[in-house]
Motif scaffolding. Structure first.
Motif, short mmCIF file in Angstrom:
data_model
loop_
_atom_site.label_atom_id
_atom_site.label_comp_id
_atom_site.label_asym_id
_atom_site.label_seq_id
_atom_site.Cartn_x
_atom_site.Cartn_y
_atom_site.Cartn_z
N CYS A 102 -73.31 -18.36 -6.96
CA CYS A 102 -72.97 -17.51 -8.11
C CYS A 102 -71.95 -18.19 -9.00
N THR A 103 -72.19 -18.13 -10.30
CA THR A 103 -71.13 -18.53 -11.22
C THR A 103 -71.09 -17.48 -12.32
N GLU A 109 -64.77 -21.73 -14.51
CA GLU A 109 -65.50 -22.40 -13.44
C GLU A 109 -66.27 -23.58 -14.05
N ASP A 138 -73.87 -15.62 -14.38
CA ASP A 138 -73.52 -14.37 -15.06
C ASP A 138 -72.96 -14.63 -16.45
N LYS A 268 -70.23 -9.54 -9.00
CA LYS A 268 -70.95 -10.47 -8.13
C LYS A 268 -72.02 -9.78 -7.29
N ASP A 292 -70.03 -19.26 -3.09
CA ASP A 292 -69.37 -19.17 -4.40
C ASP A 292 -69.54 -20.52 -5.08
N CYS A 293 -69.44 -20.51 -6.41
CA CYS A 293 -69.75 -21.74 -7.14
C CYS A 293 -68.78 -22.88 -6.84
N GLY A 362 -67.90 -13.25 1.86
CA GLY A 362 -68.22 -13.57 0.46
C GLY A 362 -68.88 -14.91 0.24
N GLU A 449 -67.03 -6.62 -2.38
CA GLU A 449 -68.39 -6.26 -1.95
C GLU A 449 -68.72 -6.84 -0.58
N GLN A 488 -55.63 -12.80 -7.97
CA GLN A 488 -56.66 -12.67 -6.94
C GLN A 488 -56.25 -11.62 -5.90
N ARG A 491 -56.86 -8.12 -7.10
CA ARG A 491 -58.27 -7.70 -6.98
C ARG A 491 -58.60 -7.36 -5.53
N TRP A 492 -58.18 -8.21 -4.61
CA TRP A 492 -58.47 -7.91 -3.21
C TRP A 492 -57.77 -6.64 -2.77
N PRO A 626 -62.78 -13.20 -12.56
CA PRO A 626 -63.00 -14.36 -11.68
C PRO A 626 -61.74 -15.23 -11.57
N THR A 627 -61.54 -15.77 -10.40
CA THR A 627 -60.37 -16.62 -10.18
C THR A 627 -60.52 -17.93 -10.95
N LYS A 629 -60.54 -21.68 -11.74
CA LYS A 629 -60.73 -22.88 -10.93
C LYS A 629 -60.37 -24.15 -11.69
#
Ligand SMILES: O=c1ccn([C@@H]2O[C@H](COP(=O)(O)OP(=O)(O)O[C@H]3O[C@H](CO)[C@@H](O)[C@H](O)[C@H]3O)[C@@H](O)[C@H]2O)c(=O)[nH]1
Ligand SMILES: [Mn+2]
Length: 737
Positions: A102-103, A109, A138, A268, A292-293, A362, A449, A488, A491-492, A626-627, A629
Motif C-alpha cells: 500500500c502507498t 512516501e 491511494d 488503508k 507497507d510501502c 499491519g 485496522e 504516529q 494515531r495509534w 500517513p507517517t 518517510k
C-alpha cells in the motif's frame, strides 16, 4: 509408519516463565498492601490531607496496577519458534501468494522507496508463476504508475541476477548501499555482472526521481480507478538478456481505487479491501503477504518460512496468519525513541504466541485469504445472501469457492471483461450495503485496522503464529524524529482506544470467545494509551504541587508502609530492566524506554485518547495521517549522535516542558522547605519522585537550558510552557490551600 519430520518446532522459554510468574506473585502481594494502605486512610475519622487528593492519587495507582495486571498475560507463557523450510514439498506443490503493498502519498512516501519494496517482493525466493504483486496507490499518482513501469523494466535485470547468484539482500537500494553485500563470490564474472546491474539500477533510480521532479503528484482525494497490469516493455533496450537468465516474472499489477471527496474511503483498510476483491478475480491466491510501502523484503525465504506453518496439517485449518516482526533499517545504536518497539516485538508478541498467537501488525504477515472472508464461503450457498455480503459482482462470488484459480493474465494484458470487472470492484460505491469492512475483509472500526481485524479473527477461533529469526525478513523505515514519532503515536493512541471504547472492548467481548489471558493481552493493547496517560498526568503534577505546599501523599520513611511503596517502585523498575537485558538491551535502552513512555503518555497517547472520546461524542472525524518517510538531513544528523530533536510542534512540546518546569520547581522549593521546616521524613517520597522524573528526562532539561543548536527547545516554547506551568501552580495552590 514414521510420521514426516515436522516443519516447525515451538520452544517454551521455561526460565522466563518461572521468573515472570514469581515476580508477578510478589508484586501482586505488594499491590495488595498498597491498596490496603490507601483504602484504610479513607476510613479514618480525622484526615490531614484533602480527600480529593488522596482519591486522585489512589485512582492513579489503581489504574497503573490494573494495566500492569493485564500486562502479566504476555509474560505467562512466552515461546519461540524454529522452521525447517527445506522440508517443504516440491515447488509445484506450493500454494500461490498475492503480495499487497500500500502507498498513499507520493510526497511523504517517495516513489523510489516504494519501488524498492515492489522489487524486493518480486525477487522473493518463490516460484514466479505463484507470486503476484499488487500495489495499491491511494494517491492516484502518475508518478507512482510511472515508477511501476520503470520497476518492471529493471526487474528484468534484477530478478535473474538475484537468482543466479543467490543474492540475499533482494532490495536493490539496500543491496547497493551495503558495504559488504553478498560478495563472497569474489569472482570476476560476478563483479562484472554486479557492476552492470548497479548501472542499470542507477539509471532506474534516475528515471524515477526525474519523473518526480517533472511529474504531477495527482489528486489523492478525487480520482477515478486505474488498474493496470505492468508488462515487460523491451522496446528501447539495446542489450538483450542472456537466454539462460530469462526468468518468468511475477505478475505485477497497479491498482488505484476510485476516490471521491463525498465518499468514505476508510484509509488503508479500504485500500486493502479493494486489493482483496481485485486480486480475487485475477489471481485469487489462497495466501496474502501484506506490506507497507516502506517495508521491503530483506530475506528471500520469508514466504517459505511462512509456509512451514500454513502447510502443517496439524495447525493449518485454524491458522489465519503468520506474523513477522517489524524491524527497521535506519535505527542506530542509541535508539533514543525506542523505534524498535522492543517490548512489543521481543516480549509481548512472543507471549501472545504462547497463547493463541500474536496481533496482526499491519505489515510483514502472511494471511490466509479465506480467514478474511468470514464464514460465509462455507456456510452460505444462497447467492442473494452472498451478494448482500460481498457485493454484486458475480465473478467475485464465483472466485469465493475456488481455492485457487491459475491466473490467466500472465504475459498478456488481461481481457476487457476482467478490466471492466476490476473497475467495478475498485469503485467507491461498490461497498454500499455490503458487509465489507464490517464482517468481511479488513475491518473499519478503528484506524488501527490491523489490531482490530486480528482481534476479531482470534475471537472467531482463528490462530496466528510469530516467527522472529536472526535475519529480519522485512525491514522498514522508522521515524527518527520526535515530531513524526508523536504524530504516529497519536494515531495509534486513537486507533487503540477506538477498540477499547467500542462495543468490541476486548475485556467484555473477548472472554467468552477466547481465553482470559488472550483477552487480557488485547485489553492491555487497547487500553494502555488511555490508562497510562491519565495516571501519568496525575503523578507528574499532584505530588509536585503537594510538595510545594508541604502536603505529604506517601508514608513517612520510618513507617513500614514506606517499604511497600519502595518495593513496588523498585520491583517494577527491576522487572523492566531484566526484560531489557534479556532481550539484548542495556541500561541506556531501559532509560530510553522509560523516557519515551513518559513523553508519549503525556502527549501523543493523551491526544490520541482524547481524539477517540471526541469521535465518540461526534465532535471529530476519523483521520489517518500517513507517517512521513522522507528524512531531513539535519534531523538525521542529530539522530545519528543520539540527540533529541525538539524541532517539534508546540502541541507536543508545551505539555512536556511544562511538566519539567513544574518538577524542577517542586524539587527546588520542596528541598528548601524540607531544610527550613525539617519534615524530610514526610516528603522524602515526593522529592524522590520528582528527582526520578527529572533524571530520566534530563534530555528535555538539556534541550531547554544547555543546548544551542537548532534542535533545542525554542525560547517561544519555553515561554509558553512557563505560562502554562504558572497557571498550573497558581490554580493548584489555590485548591490545596
Ligand atoms: O489512506 C491511507 C493511509 C495509509 N495507507 C498506507 O498504510 C501504510 C501504513 O501507513 P504509515 O503511515 O506507514 O503508518 P505507520 O504508523 O507507520 O503504520 C503502522 O500502523 C498502521 C495502523 O495505524 C498499520 O496499518 C501499519 O501496517 C503499521 O506499520 C502505508 O503503506 C500507507 O501508504 C494507505 O494505503 N491509505
Ligand atoms: Mn510505516
Amino acid at each position: 509408519m514414521d510420521s514426516p519430520l515436522p516443519l516447525h518446532v515451538c520452544h517454551v522459554n521455561n526460565l522466563s516463565v518461572i521468573i515472570n510468574r514469581l515476580h508477578a506473585l510478589l508484586h501482586c502481594i505488594a499491590i495488595g498492601f498498597l491498596i490496603y494502605y490507601r483504602a484504610s486512610y479513607l476510613l479514618q475519622e480525622t484526615r490531614a490531607i484533602p480527600i480529593i487528593l488522596w482519591l486522585l492519587v489512589f485512582a492513579s495507582e489503581l489504574l497503573l496496577s490494573f494495566i500492569w495486571l493485564l500486562g502479566r498475560a504476555y509474560l505467562w507463557r512466552p515461546v519461540s519458534r524454529t522452521v525447517f523450510p527445506e522440508r517443504l514439498p516440491e515447488d509445484d506443490k506450493l500454494p500461490a501468494i498475492d503480495v499487497f503493498i500500500c502507498t498513499a502519498d507520493p510526497e511523504k512516501e517517495p516513489a523510489i522507496g516504494v519501488m524498492n519494496t515492489v522489487l524486493s517482493a518480486m525477487a522473493l525466493d518463490y516460484p514466479a508463476d505463484k507470486l503476484h504483486v499488487y500495489l495499491s496507490d491511494d494517491g492516484g499518482s502518475p508518478i507512482t504508475l510511472h515508477g511501476m513501469r520503470e520497476a518492471c523494466r529493471f526487474a528484468k535485470w534484477w530478478l535473474p541476477f538475484c537468482r543466479r547468484y543467490g543474492i540475499k539482500t533482494i532490495c536493490p537500494q539496500a543491496y547497493f548501499s551495503e558495504a559488504d553485500s553478498d560478495d563472497y563470490f569474489g569472482d570476476s564474472e560476478f563483479m562484472v555482472e554486479k557492476k552492470k546491474i548497479k548501472e542499470k539500477y542507477e539509471m532506474f533510480e534516475e528515471h524515477v526521481t526525474k519523473a518526480v521532479e517533472d511529474g504531477e503528484y495527482g489528486n489523492s482525494q478525487n480520482h477515478s480507478t486505474i488498474i493496470e497490469q505492468i508488462i515487460q516493455d523491451t522496446s528501447g533496450e539495446s542489450e538483450t538478456i542472456r537466454q539462460a537468465d530469462l526468468v518468468e516474472m511475477p505478475l505485477l499489477i497497479y491498482v488505484s481505487r476510485e476516490k471521491r471527496p463525498d465518499h468514505l474511503h476508510h484509509f488503508k483498510a479500504g485500500a486493502l479491501n479493494v486489493l482483496l476483491r481485485v486480486s480475487g478475480v485475477i489471481s485469487n491466491s489462497p495466501y496474502i503477504l501484506g506490506l507497507d510501502c516502506d517495508m521491503y523484503c530483506n530475506d528471500p525465504t520469508s514466504a517459505r518460512q511462512a509456509m512451514c506453518f500454513h502447510l502443517d496439517p496439524k495447525i493449518s485449518s485454524s491458522l489465519a496468519f503468520v506474523q513477522f516482526p517489524q524491524k527497521f533499517h535506519n535505527i542506530n545504536k542509541y535508539d533514543i525513541y525506542d523505534g524498535r518497539f522492543r517490548s512489543a516485538y521481543c516480549v509481548q508478541w512472543q507471549g501472545m504466541d504462547g497463547l493463541k498467537g500474536p496481533v496482526l501488525s499491519g505489515t510483514g504477515y502472511y494471511i490466509k485469504r479465506e480467514s478474511l472472508y468470514a464464514d460465509f464461503t462455507h456456510t452460505v450457498n444462497d447467492i442473494s445472501e452472498l451478494k448482500d455480503t460481498f457485493g454484486k459482482s458475480n465473478v467475485l462470488i464465483n472466485s469465493l469457492h475456488q481455492s485457487y484459480k491459475q491466473n490467466n493474465a500472465n504475459g498478456e494484458n488481461f481481457s476487457n471483461v476482467l478490466q471492466e470487472e476490476t473497475g467495478v470492484l475498485a469503485s467507491c460505491s461498490y461497498e454500499h450495503q455490503t458487509k465489507w469492512g464490517e464482517e468481511v475483509g479488513i475491518l473499519y472500526q478503528s484506524v488501527s485496522e490491523d489490531l482490530f481485524t486480528g482481534f476479531i479473527l482470534h475471537c472467531k477461533g482463528w490462530t496466528s503464529t510469530y516467527l522472529t529469526p536472526f535475519r529480519p525478513q522485512f525491514l522498514g523505515t522508522s521515524t527518527t524524529n520526535l515530531n513524526d514519532l508523536l504524530i504516529q503515536g497519536t494515531r495509534w493512541g486513537s486507533g487503540l482506544t477506538d477498540v477499547g471504547l467500542s462495543r468490541f472492548c476486548p475485556l467484555l467481548y473477548g472472554p467468552s470467545r477466547m481465553s482470559l489471558l488472550q483477552s487480557m493481552c488485547y485489553g492491555e493493547l487497547s487500553f494502555f494509551p488511555l490508562l497510562y496517560c491519565l495516571p501519568l498526568w496525575c503523578l507528574a503534577t499532584l505530588p509536585q504541587l503537594c510538595l510545594l505546599n508541604g502536603i505529604s501523599l506517601y508514608p513517612e520513611v520510618s513507617s513500614p508502609s514506606f517499604i511497600v511503596f519502595s518495593f513496588i517502585f523498585i520491583s517494577a523498575i527491576c522487572k523492566h530492566l531484566q526484560e531489557v537485558i534479556s532481550t539484548g538491551g542495556s541500561i541506556y535502552t531501559w532509560r530510553n524506554e522509560q523516557r519515551i513512555w513518559m513523553i508519549k503518555s503525556v502527549t501523543a497517547h493523551f491526544y490520541g485518547s482524547m481524539d477517540t472520546i471526541l469521535k465518540l461524542l461526534g465532535l471529530r472525524k476519523a483521520s489517518f495521517l500517513p507517517t512521513n518517510k522522507v528524512l531531513d538531513k539535519e534531523q538525521v544528523k542529530r539522530y545519528e549522535i543520539g540527540q533529541f530533536d525538539f524541532q517539534t510542534s508546540s502541541m507536543f512540546l508545551v505539555p512536556m516542558v511544562s511538566l519539567m518546569i513544574l518538577n524542577m520547581a517542586a524539587l527546588l522549593f520542596g528541598f528548601i522547605r524540607i531544610i527550613a521546616v525539617g519534615n524530610w521524613d514526610k516528603l522524602f517520597a515526593q522529592v524522590l519522585l520528582s528527582l526520578y522524573i527529572l533524571i530520566i528526562n534530563f534530555a528535555i532539561v538539556e534541550g531547554m537550558i544547555v543546548r544551542k543548536d537548532k534542535g533545542r527547545i525554542s525560547t517561544s516554547a519555553i515561554l509558553l510552557s512557563s505560562v502554562f506551568s504558572v497557571i498550573l501552580l497558581f490554580f493548584g495552590s489555590i485548591i490545596l490551600m
